[in-house]
Motif scaffolding. Structure first.
Motif, PDB file in Angstrom:
ATOM      1  N   THR A  87       0.814  -1.168  -0.118  1.00 41.18           N
ATOM      2  CA  THR A  87      -0.007  -0.076   0.288  1.00 41.18           C
ATOM      3  C   THR A  87       0.985   1.084   0.082  1.00 41.18           C
ATOM      4  OG1 THR A  87      -0.160  -0.334   2.594  1.00 41.18           O
ATOM      5  CG2 THR A  87      -2.294  -0.938   1.329  1.00 41.18           C
ATOM      6  N   GLY A  88       0.165   2.292  -0.332  1.00 40.11           N
ATOM      7  CA  GLY A  88       1.096   3.706  -0.277  1.00 40.11           C
ATOM      8  C   GLY A  88       1.960   3.964   0.852  1.00 40.11           C
ATOM      9  N   ASP A  89       1.716   3.520   2.060  1.00 39.73           N
ATOM     10  CA  ASP A  89       2.547   3.902   3.037  1.00 39.73           C
ATOM     11  C   ASP A  89       3.798   2.962   3.137  1.00 39.73           C
ATOM     12  OD1 ASP A  89       0.701   1.804   3.799  1.00 39.73           O
ATOM     13  OD2 ASP A  89       1.271   1.973   5.713  1.00 39.73           O
ATOM     14  N   ARG A  90       3.706   1.696   2.709  1.00 39.69           N
ATOM     15  CA  ARG A  90       4.693   0.687   2.588  1.00 39.69           C
ATOM     16  C   ARG A  90       5.894   1.274   1.433  1.00 39.69           C
ATOM     17  NH1 ARG A  90       2.689  -4.628   4.539  1.00 39.69           N
ATOM     18  NH2 ARG A  90       1.091  -3.940   5.637  1.00 39.69           N
ATOM     19  N   LEU A  91       5.131   1.337   0.376  1.00 39.65           N
ATOM     20  CA  LEU A  91       5.949   1.784  -0.872  1.00 39.65           C
ATOM     21  C   LEU A  91       6.692   3.438  -0.480  1.00 39.65           C
ATOM     22  CD1 LEU A  91       6.112   0.230  -3.350  1.00 39.65           C
ATOM     23  CD2 LEU A  91       4.504   1.965  -4.453  1.00 39.65           C
ATOM     24  N   LEU A  92       6.353   4.091   0.085  1.00 41.08           N
ATOM     25  CA  LEU A  92       6.797   5.347   0.656  1.00 41.08           C
ATOM     26  C   LEU A  92       7.845   5.003   1.752  1.00 41.08           C
ATOM     27  CD1 LEU A  92       4.059   7.875   1.487  1.00 41.08           C
ATOM     28  CD2 LEU A  92       5.757   8.000  -0.446  1.00 41.08           C
ATOM     29  N   TYR A  93       7.658   3.879   2.346  1.00 32.16           N
ATOM     30  CA  TYR A  93       8.857   3.501   3.369  1.00 32.16           C
ATOM     31  C   TYR A  93       9.996   3.072   2.662  1.00 32.16           C
ATOM     32  CZ  TYR A  93      11.259   0.420   6.653  1.00 32.16           C
ATOM     33  OH  TYR A  93      12.425   0.171   7.474  1.00 32.16           O
ATOM     34  N   VAL A  94       9.870   2.157   1.459  1.00 35.07           N
ATOM     35  CA  VAL A  94      10.754   1.589   0.713  1.00 35.07           C
ATOM     36  C   VAL A  94      11.350   2.978  -0.224  1.00 35.07           C
ATOM     37  CG1 VAL A  94      11.373   0.203  -1.252  1.00 35.07           C
ATOM     38  CG2 VAL A  94       9.815  -0.285   0.359  1.00 35.07           C
ATOM     39  N   PHE A  95      10.704   3.800  -0.705  1.00 36.61           N
ATOM     40  CA  PHE A  95      11.153   5.068  -1.335  1.00 36.61           C
ATOM     41  C   PHE A  95      12.021   5.824  -0.439  1.00 36.61           C
ATOM     42  CE2 PHE A  95       7.956   4.534  -4.933  1.00 36.61           C
ATOM     43  CZ  PHE A  95       8.655   4.356  -5.873  1.00 36.61           C
ATOM     44  N   GLY A  96      11.454   5.888   0.793  1.00 34.74           N
ATOM     45  CA  GLY A  96      12.402   6.883   1.675  1.00 34.74           C
ATOM     46  C   GLY A  96      13.740   6.407   1.906  1.00 34.74           C
ATOM     47  N   LYS A  97      13.897   5.081   1.895  1.00 30.97           N
ATOM     48  CA  LYS A  97      15.508   4.854   2.024  1.00 30.97           C
ATOM     49  C   LYS A  97      16.319   4.908   0.810  1.00 30.97           C
ATOM     50  CE  LYS A  97      14.734   1.928   5.612  1.00 30.97           C
ATOM     51  NZ  LYS A  97      15.274   2.331   7.020  1.00 30.97           N
ATOM     52  N   VAL A  98      15.529   5.252  -0.320  1.00 29.29           N
ATOM     53  CA  VAL A  98      16.600   5.664  -1.405  1.00 29.29           C
ATOM     54  C   VAL A  98      16.697   7.173  -1.398  1.00 29.29           C
ATOM     55  CG1 VAL A  98      16.748   5.787  -3.963  1.00 29.29           C
ATOM     56  CG2 VAL A  98      15.547   3.815  -2.807  1.00 29.29           C
ATOM     57  N   SER A  99      15.538   8.168  -1.333  1.00 26.89           N
ATOM     58  CA  SER A  99      15.605   9.270  -1.196  1.00 26.89           C
ATOM     59  C   SER A  99      14.600   9.952  -0.427  1.00 26.89           C
ATOM     60  CB  SER A  99      15.520   9.969  -2.575  1.00 26.89           C
ATOM     61  OG  SER A  99      15.288  11.399  -2.732  1.00 26.89           O
ATOM     62  N   PRO A 100      14.982  10.317   0.820  1.00 30.98           N
ATOM     63  CA  PRO A 100      13.824  10.842   1.830  1.00 30.98           C
ATOM     64  C   PRO A 100      13.090  11.971   1.037  1.00 30.98           C
ATOM     65  CG  PRO A 100      15.858  10.872   2.940  1.00 30.98           C
ATOM     66  CD  PRO A 100      16.272  10.477   1.511  1.00 30.98           C
ATOM     67  N   LYS A 101      13.825  12.958   0.443  1.00 28.24           N
ATOM     68  CA  LYS A 101      13.031  14.026  -0.072  1.00 28.24           C
ATOM     69  C   LYS A 101      12.184  13.659  -0.967  1.00 28.24           C
ATOM     70  CE  LYS A 101      15.471  18.055  -1.038  1.00 28.24           C
ATOM     71  NZ  LYS A 101      16.488  19.039  -1.765  1.00 28.24           N
ATOM     72  N   PHE A 102      12.444  12.826  -1.942  1.00 25.93           N
ATOM     73  CA  PHE A 102      11.552  12.183  -3.079  1.00 25.93           C
ATOM     74  C   PHE A 102      10.297  11.418  -2.168  1.00 25.93           C
ATOM     75  CE2 PHE A 102      10.334   9.098  -6.331  1.00 25.93           C
ATOM     76  CZ  PHE A 102      10.006  10.150  -7.274  1.00 25.93           C
ATOM     77  N   SER A 103      10.569  10.914  -1.361  1.00 17.98           N
ATOM     78  CA  SER A 103       9.485  10.260  -0.468  1.00 17.98           C
ATOM     79  C   SER A 103       8.441  11.050   0.233  1.00 17.98           C
ATOM     80  CB  SER A 103      10.194   9.162   0.448  1.00 17.98           C
ATOM     81  OG  SER A 103       9.299   8.809   1.705  1.00 17.98           O
ATOM     82  N   LEU A 104       9.092  12.349   0.748  1.00 19.61           N
ATOM     83  CA  LEU A 104       8.434  13.016   1.239  1.00 19.61           C
ATOM     84  C   LEU A 104       7.428  13.845   0.252  1.00 19.61           C
ATOM     85  CD1 LEU A 104       7.783  15.305   3.709  1.00 19.61           C
ATOM     86  CD2 LEU A 104       9.279  16.814   2.896  1.00 19.61           C
ATOM     87  N   MET A 105       7.957  14.105  -0.896  1.00 22.32           N
ATOM     88  CA  MET A 105       7.210  14.954  -1.971  1.00 22.32           C
ATOM     89  C   MET A 105       6.201  13.946  -2.503  1.00 22.32           C
ATOM     90  SD  MET A 105       9.917  16.675  -4.273  1.00 22.32           S
ATOM     91  CE  MET A 105       9.130  17.424  -5.199  1.00 22.32           C
ATOM     92  N   LEU A 106       6.363  12.595  -2.240  1.00 19.73           N
ATOM     93  CA  LEU A 106       5.368  11.783  -2.898  1.00 19.73           C
ATOM     94  C   LEU A 106       4.159  11.527  -1.708  1.00 19.73           C
ATOM     95  CD1 LEU A 106       7.021   8.503  -4.041  1.00 19.73           C
ATOM     96  CD2 LEU A 106       5.413   9.856  -5.322  1.00 19.73           C
ATOM     97  N   SER A 107       4.558  11.503  -0.569  1.00 18.96           N
ATOM     98  CA  SER A 107       3.506  11.432   0.415  1.00 18.96           C
ATOM     99  C   SER A 107       2.655  12.805   0.716  1.00 18.96           C
ATOM    100  CB  SER A 107       4.056  11.158   1.901  1.00 18.96           C
ATOM    101  OG  SER A 107       4.861  12.151   2.309  1.00 18.96           O
TER     102      SER A 107
END
Lengths: 228, 295
Positions: free
Chosen positions: B118-138
């Motif tokens: 789900t969205g939050d899990r994918l964000l967790y994975v993305f956050g490992k690559v780039s916290p900024k990208f993940s913040l923008m996604l969320s």
């Protein structure tokens, strides 16, 4: 946030990754999967290019304001996909590229692909969509001055970006289905996609014409008003 | 043993990438058969009790993809019949079926992927690559429902002002675009408030720490090692040529060698990994039913 301050190291990384990682993927593709597996190579290259861009973005200092504006443009793009008869993804990506720069354009295109695929279905095509829409936004940023001035260059850009998207996605369709490039299948895929391509092209040009002034004007004004 | 969906999102993410990735790039009928079987079971087990209305669509897609290939490829030694002087060959037909199995199974893996990640899990994975990208996604993900609500408000107020007409298509499109432009203006101003608020709380002034409810336990480590071990067995046998299977000009290659059988076994285990918990859950459900029945 970790920022690589040393310019030389940053530049070395920028050169090293595309010239080491991507060839490595090609070599692995040739040896592990038989050398006909262009699908593997193209998928990895698409993923790596998106990752490279995102990682490069991570290392840069972007103002909070610009970042928030980009996220709003992404959300607007995705919301727009739900309005009937309204497919403004490319138009909004291009407008963002023109007014906020190529990097912002790339991000809006790539993120709109990821997020709208939460609703429309993720798949191995996601990296290609990210790359195709991202590139459209990036190039729009490079050509910003030309596209800002006239309507005709903008219409031409919208036309060719519609074709570009269709051509890129069909290369992937053929590679995925057939493993190697097959020109007969590619032409066939392009022909069956003509109605979709026509929709892309028409809606790109149409929405660019309509939205450029109001949305672009709003972006320009907000940047001026809050000094972003 | 935790439920498969309770493993760390990174483990689940890697699982789907490897299981679908192997299916995508190994053109071996047995591997693809196992993949399709596993993908369907995994998807069905996630949607228990719900009727899958789209299955007809995927059967159609399967047949289309399978029959497309012999129409465009005429190499292959065994000619079945001729259409417009073009030979339809058995090899091309079988290749088409194998390709179609691959495409449909990968699509089903990704459908399960969408259900589990789900969205939050994918964000967790993305956050490992780039916290900024993940913040923008969320942030964008949060804006979408907000904008939908605001779009409804705009529409309602335009209607009340007598500025909304849906008599014909052109009016509907024009009204939609006007509303969209209003929404854009509102959301950009609204975004500036968000920015002020973020900066007032010190965003960007130092290293960010972030909360996540996922931890990486020993179970996760064990699962990750198991996934990687099974995957590497399959990749090594592929690299050694044990899984090679040729279609043109004649169907060739032994499907059932010793090395290949090992790879099939490993891939089957890999494909069935998400079911470990389903079996347990099913047992639990029955137990619960029995208990409820006694009361």
């Amino acid at each position: 946030m970790v920022v690589i301050k040393n310019n030389r190291i940053r530049n070395i990384i920028k050169i090293l990754i595309p010239f080491v990682l991507i060839p490595a993927a090609v070599v692995v593709g040739v040896f592990v999967f038989d050398d006909r597996s262009y699908a593997f190579i193209s998928l990895v290259v698409a993923l790596l290019s998106v990752l490279l861009f995102v990682a490069g973005f991570e290392k840069r200092r972007t103002g909070t304001g610009r970042m928030a504006i980009v996220t709003i443009m992404v959300a607007l793009t995705v919301t727009g996909r739900f309005v009937p008869y309204f497919k403004p993804v490319v138009a909004l990506t291009v407008i963002t590229g023109i007014y906020l720069g190529g990097e912002a354009g790339f991000l809006v295109g790539a993120m709109a692909a990821v997020i709208s695929n939460f609703y429309f279905g993720q798949g191995p095509w996601t990296p290609f969509q990210m790359l195709a829409w991202g590139m459209i936004g990036l190039v729009a940023g490079f050509m910003g001055e030309v596209l800002k001035k006239g309507r005709i260059p903008l219409a031409v850009y919208g036309f060719f970006s519609g074709l570009f998207f269709s051509f890129v996605m069909d290369v992937w369709t053929v590679l995925w289905y057939n493993k190697t490039m097959d020109w007969n299948l590619y032409v066939e895929a392009l022909v069956t996609a003509i109605p979709f391509t026509a929709i892309y092209v028409i809606s790109n040009v149409f929405y660019l014409m309509i939205l450029k002034k109001p949305i672009g004007g709003k972006l320009e004004r907000i940047c001026l008003k809050y000094r972003l | 043993m935790p439920a498969f969906s309770d493993y760390n999102p990174i483990v689940v993410f890697i699982y789907f990438l490897t299981v679908a990735g192997l299916a995508m790039f190994i053109m071996n009928p047995v591997i693809l058969g196992i993949s399709l079987f596993g993908a369907l079971i995994c998807f069905r087990s996630r949607t228990r009790g719900k009727k899958d209305r789209s299955s007809g669509l995927f059967i159609g897609l399967f047949l289309l993809l399978a029959l497309l290939n012999p129409l465009f490829h005429h190499n292959g030694a065994t000619v079945l019949f001729l259409i417009n002087d073009n030979p339809i060959t058995l090899e091309a037909l079988l290749y088409g079926f194998t390709s179609a199995t691959m495409v449909v199974s990968v699509i089903y893996w990704f459908r399960s992927f969408s259900l589990l990640m789900t969205g939050d899990r994918l964000l967790y994975v993305f956050g490992k690559v780039s916290p900024k990208f993940s913040l923008m996604l969320s942030m964008s993900l949060r804006y979408i429902p907000l904008f939908a609500t605001q779009a409804r408000k705009i529409k309602a107020s335009r209607k009340a002002l007598g500025l909304w007409k849906e008599d014909n298509l052109w009016d509907a499109v024009k009204g939609g675009i006007r509303g969209f432009i209003c929404l854009a203006g509102w959301s950009l101003e609204n975004g500036i408030i968000t920015v002020d608020s973020m900066e007032a709380r010190g965003y960007g002034s130092g290293k960010r720490s972030f909360y996540s409810r996922y931890s990486f336990s020993l179970w996760d480590l064990g699962m990750l090692i198991l996934i990687l071990a099974l995957t590497s067995v399959v990749i090594v046998s592929k690299a050694m040529g044990a899984l090679d299977f040729g279609f043109y000009p004649r169907i060739g290659g032994e499907l059932m060698t010793g090395a290949a059988a090992g790879a099939y076994a490993c891939y089957t285990v890999l494909v069935l990994l998400p079911l470990g918990q389903i079996i347990r859950e099913a047992g639990y459900g029955r137990e619960k039913e029995r208990k409820n029945g006694n009361h």
